[in-house]
Motif scaffolding. Structure first.
Motif: not given
Length: 139
Positions: A16-20, A78-80, A84-87, A133-137
């Motif tokens: 998450l920190y390194a996303y960009h 996974a991150i996106e 994107s689905g979060l409030p 983590a779940a989305r990324a497996g």
């Protein structure tokens, strides 16, 4: 909620920190591949290459078979997909904690900015990290 290992939790946080930075690296690798730059000599022992002779086919195969690129794209996906689905308040948490540079807010500052109780913010963070983590497996 599913419990994940501490190492997995820390790994997701680092992603998450390194996303960009990861997004920029994906663009750089794709551009290098499209321009025909490869970091490794694929014909070390001589002989005939198993890649197609046409540049378009060769580029397509390189893009699909590039393992590092594939891993980075899976992480970004996974991150996106989770974020994107979060409030809005949880997206603000991600923005303030992981994507704002320089990081000047403490957890208390982030909680005040959202606004939410500090314990609520931690619960949200834990749920978001677990979902990524779940989305990324990476369970």
């Amino acid at each position: 909620m599913l419990k994940i290992k501490r190492g997995t939790f820390l790994h997701v946080e680092s992603e998450l920190y390194a996303y960009h930075d990861t997004l920029r690296e994906i663009v750089r690798i794709k551009n290098d591949l499209l321009q025909g730059k490869t970091s490794e000599d694929e014909n070390v022992g001589g002989g005939k290459s198993n890649l197609p002779g046409d540049p378009t086919g060769r580029t397509a195969i390189l893009l699909v078979s590039h393992k590092r690129l594939e891993q980075m794209m899976n992480v970004v996906d996974a991150i996106e997909s989770v974020v994107s689905g979060l409030p809005d308040d949880r997206q603000k948490l991600i923005q303030l904690r992981y994507w704002t540079r320089p990081q000047t807010l403490t957890w208390d500052g982030i909680a005040a900015e959202i606004p939410a109780h500090r314990a609520t913010v931690f619960r949200w963070r834990d749920g978001i990290i677990t979902a990524i983590a779940a989305r990324a497996g990476w369970r």
